[in-house]
Every structure is written in C-alpha cells, then in structure tokens.
Motif scaffolding. Structure first.
Motif, PDB file in Angstrom:
ATOM      1  N   ASN A 126     -69.325  10.684 -14.275  1.00  0.00           N
ATOM      2  CA  ASN A 126     -68.106  11.486 -14.265  1.00  0.00           C
ATOM      3  C   ASN A 126     -68.238  12.569 -15.335  1.00  0.00           C
ATOM      4  OD1 ASN A 126     -65.568  12.587 -14.303  1.00  0.00           O
ATOM      5  ND2 ASN A 126     -64.492  10.650 -14.654  1.00  0.00           N
ATOM      6  N   LYS A 128     -66.262  15.168 -15.705  1.00  0.00           N
ATOM      7  CA  LYS A 128     -65.002  15.836 -16.016  1.00  0.00           C
ATOM      8  C   LYS A 128     -64.666  15.679 -17.498  1.00  0.00           C
ATOM      9  CE  LYS A 128     -62.998  15.133 -11.407  1.00  0.00           C
ATOM     10  NZ  LYS A 128     -61.877  14.511 -10.659  1.00  0.00           N
ATOM     11  N   LYS A 129     -63.727  16.447 -17.962  1.00  0.00           N
ATOM     12  CA  LYS A 129     -63.301  16.391 -19.361  1.00  0.00           C
ATOM     13  C   LYS A 129     -62.938  14.967 -19.757  1.00  0.00           C
ATOM     14  CE  LYS A 129     -59.050  17.271 -20.576  1.00  0.00           C
ATOM     15  NZ  LYS A 129     -58.663  16.116 -21.463  1.00  0.00           N
ATOM     16  N   HIS A 130     -63.466  14.546 -20.897  1.00  0.00           N
ATOM     17  CA  HIS A 130     -63.113  13.235 -21.445  1.00  0.00           C
ATOM     18  C   HIS A 130     -63.046  13.380 -22.968  1.00  0.00           C
ATOM     19  CE1 HIS A 130     -62.487   8.952 -20.550  1.00  0.00           C
ATOM     20  NE2 HIS A 130     -62.964   8.744 -21.763  1.00  0.00           N
ATOM     21  N   GLU A 131     -61.865  13.764 -23.410  1.00  0.00           N
ATOM     22  CA  GLU A 131     -61.653  14.034 -24.839  1.00  0.00           C
ATOM     23  C   GLU A 131     -61.090  12.789 -25.514  1.00  0.00           C
ATOM     24  OE1 GLU A 131     -59.299  17.211 -27.778  1.00  0.00           O
ATOM     25  OE2 GLU A 131     -59.177  17.404 -25.588  1.00  0.00           O
ATOM     26  N   ASN A 164     -52.456   8.716 -24.154  1.00  0.00           N
ATOM     27  CA  ASN A 164     -51.709   9.359 -23.083  1.00  0.00           C
ATOM     28  C   ASN A 164     -50.619  10.276 -23.623  1.00  0.00           C
ATOM     29  OD1 ASN A 164     -50.964   9.493 -20.118  1.00  0.00           O
ATOM     30  ND2 ASN A 164     -49.051   8.668 -20.958  1.00  0.00           N
ATOM     31  N   ASP A 167     -52.232  13.544 -24.960  1.00  0.00           N
ATOM     32  CA  ASP A 167     -53.116  14.275 -24.037  1.00  0.00           C
ATOM     33  C   ASP A 167     -54.599  14.062 -24.321  1.00  0.00           C
ATOM     34  OD1 ASP A 167     -50.996  15.367 -22.556  1.00  0.00           O
ATOM     35  OD2 ASP A 167     -50.727  16.957 -24.041  1.00  0.00           O
ATOM     36  N   TYR A 168     -54.963  12.878 -24.791  1.00  0.00           N
ATOM     37  CA  TYR A 168     -56.368  12.495 -24.896  1.00  0.00           C
ATOM     38  C   TYR A 168     -56.707  11.606 -23.707  1.00  0.00           C
ATOM     39  CZ  TYR A 168     -55.936  14.111 -29.725  1.00  0.00           C
ATOM     40  OH  TYR A 168     -55.701  14.878 -30.847  1.00  0.00           O
ATOM     41  N   ASP A 169     -57.996  11.544 -23.416  1.00  0.00           N
ATOM     42  CA  ASP A 169     -58.443  10.698 -22.307  1.00  0.00           C
ATOM     43  C   ASP A 169     -58.802   9.287 -22.758  1.00  0.00           C
ATOM     44  OD1 ASP A 169     -58.569  12.769 -20.070  1.00  0.00           O
ATOM     45  OD2 ASP A 169     -59.762  13.725 -21.641  1.00  0.00           O
ATOM     46  N   ASN A 170     -58.990   9.120 -24.058  1.00  0.00           N
ATOM     47  CA  ASN A 170     -59.353   7.811 -24.577  1.00  0.00           C
ATOM     48  C   ASN A 170     -59.192   7.840 -26.091  1.00  0.00           C
ATOM     49  OD1 ASN A 170     -60.431   5.147 -24.676  1.00  0.00           O
ATOM     50  ND2 ASN A 170     -61.852   5.647 -23.021  1.00  0.00           N
ATOM     51  N   GLN A 252     -69.422   6.411 -19.115  1.00  0.00           N
ATOM     52  CA  GLN A 252     -68.470   7.521 -19.146  1.00  0.00           C
ATOM     53  C   GLN A 252     -68.807   8.433 -20.317  1.00  0.00           C
ATOM     54  OE1 GLN A 252     -65.640   8.769 -17.281  1.00  0.00           O
ATOM     55  NE2 GLN A 252     -66.222  10.392 -18.717  1.00  0.00           N
TER      56      GLN A 252
END
Length: 281
Positions: A126, A128-131, A164, A167-170, A252
């Motif tokens: 994946n 995609k963006k993962h910040e 969440n 606005d972070y992904d993790n 990831q």
C-alpha cells in the motif's frame, strides 16, 4: 456465523453474559489469522504462540486442544459462513471461563471463532499516504506480559483514537523508557541503509507472527543486517524507511513522520520475499 465452543451461532444470538471474564477483567487472549481459500497462513506459529500465552496466564489447556483441533475449528467456522474460497480474517479468542473476582474459581477456558472477509489474498504494498506520530499520553510497560495478545489493548485503542482525531494514519507507542515499541496495529521496523532494526521483545513489543517471519527472512539473506535493539524516537527522523507489520496487511510502509519523508524500497523487496514464504505454506 460465530463458533462458540464448537457450536455455531448466528451473529445476533446471545451466548455470553455479564459474568464473562474477558468483559470484566480482560482475562482473554486472541489470535488474528489470515486464511486464503481455506489455507491458514503460519498455522504452527499461531498455535504455538497461543499455547505459550495460555501457559503464561495459567489457563488450563484442554487435552483435545491440539493444532489439528485449532485448525478444524477455524475451517468449520469459515465453511459455516460459506467463505471457503475467499480471503478471510479469523479472530480466535480464548478466555478463562469461570466465576470469581480477581481470583477465578477455575482456570478452565472457552473460545470464540469469528470471521471477516478481506480483499487481498496475498500481501500487497500500500503506497498511499501513511503518516504517523508518537503517542505519548500513556506508555507500554516493557516485559513479558506486554508481548502477549491479550484483550488488554486499551492503549492501542486510545492511541488509534488520538491518531484519527489529529488526522494521522497511525501512532507509535512508547514504553516507560521512552523508546519506540510498536505501532497501534503492528510491529515497527526501522531501516538505515542495509541495516534493519526492530525492538526486541524485552522492550514490550507484541510477539508478532509477521515479525517472526521477517526476522527469519532477513536472517537468511545476505542483502541486509538485522538488529534487535531499543529504538529512540530521535532515530526515526534519521532513518531511510519505516514500515509496520501485521499478519493481515503484511508490510505497511510509513510515508511521513513530522517533516521526514520516507522511501519504501526495502519494504517492497521484503514484501516479495514474504509472499514467497506465504505461498510455500
């Protein structure tokens, strides 16, 4: 359909009550397992991790709780849901089934098997963006209990909510020594050049099945050097790559931590090797 102690129930059937120790005390363990076309990924590793964890928590392991029994209960549940030819996420939960307060009246166990359909039969990258960001409100305690997949995952839950809300992904979790331990949903690997670093179990990270697979893969290659050691948050911004692993998603890649942007070349290479290992099961 849900499997409870070998009996199949509808999703909305009531078969647990307020005395359940998983609910009252978090007195439970679980395995999250990937199954594709009724082929269970890393079956032995999941089974032996569960058995070892049950012994640590002083749960009584029934005589019939063999690896064949473990496998059959998952496949029976998958078949009951007509998912034999799909990619499936299985959650196998074991809880101490006894009355009592902190001290249970017995160490007997019950189990629940649940299934959910997932999209990818094999591991895909994946991109995609993962910040990510550090979660610093509460800490994981280093030591053996933190390495077990128990139902006591409240730090992971509130760290996921924090990510969440901001606005972070993790988020990355820290231990009491302020070292990086793991992500909300998996183990963390840090790459600098050809050196791959991951925290040792003594830091309190989950004893991940994918973590174990990657350690074996990396150990057999001459391309990379693996180090199991404590990771300071300051190292993250000096690294070339970061990636997170779990048995459902595989690898990831992290794309950004604060102002640092990461590549994903090593993660991409290791993902190919991981898929080869998964096909050989």
């Amino acid at each position: 359909m849900i499997n409870f102690n070998g009996k199949i129930f509808k999703d909305d059937d009531l078969f647990l009550n307020h005395t359940n120790r998983a609910l009252k005390y978090g007195d439970a363990l679980f395995e999250t397992i990937k199954v594709v076309n009724s082929k269970i990924f890393f079956l032995e590793d999941h089974y032996f991790r569960l058995m070892a964890s049950m012994r640590i928590l002083r749960m009584k392991i029934p005589d019939n709780f063999t690896m064949e029994f473990f496998e059959n209960e998952m496949l029976t549940t998958i078949q009951s849901n007509h998912k034999e030819n799909l990619a499936v996420r299985v959650r196998f939960t074991v809880f101490r089934d006894a009355k009592g307060y902190y001290l249970p009246h017995s160490n007997n166990i019950s189990y629940i098997v649940e299934t959910d359909t997932i999209d990818a039969p094999f591991y895909l990258l994946n991109e995609k963006k993962h910040e990510i960001e550090l979660y610093k409100d509460y800490f994981i305690n280093s030591g053996l209990l933190s390495t077990l997949k128990t139902n006591n995952r409240i730090i992971n839950v509130i760290a996921g909510i924090y990510a969440n809300e901001n606005d972070y992904d993790n988020c990355l979790l820290l231990n009491e020594n302020k070292n990086v331990v793991e992500a909300v949903n998996g183990n963390i690997f840090v790459i600098s050049g050809k050196t791959i670093i991951t925290p040792p179990l003594t830091e309190g990270c989950i004893n991940g099945i994918l973590r174990k697979q990657l350690l074996n893969i990396i150990d057999k290659t001459n391309e990379y050097t693996i180090e199991e050691r404590a990771i300071s948050p300051f190292e993250l911004q000096k690294a070339d790559e970061l990636f997170i692993t779990n048995v459902i998603k595989g690898i990831q890649p992290v794309t950004k931590f604060r102002k640092k942007q990461y590549s994903n070349e090593v993660g991409k290479d290791l993902l190919k090797k991981l898929n080869v290992a998964a096909r050989l099961i």
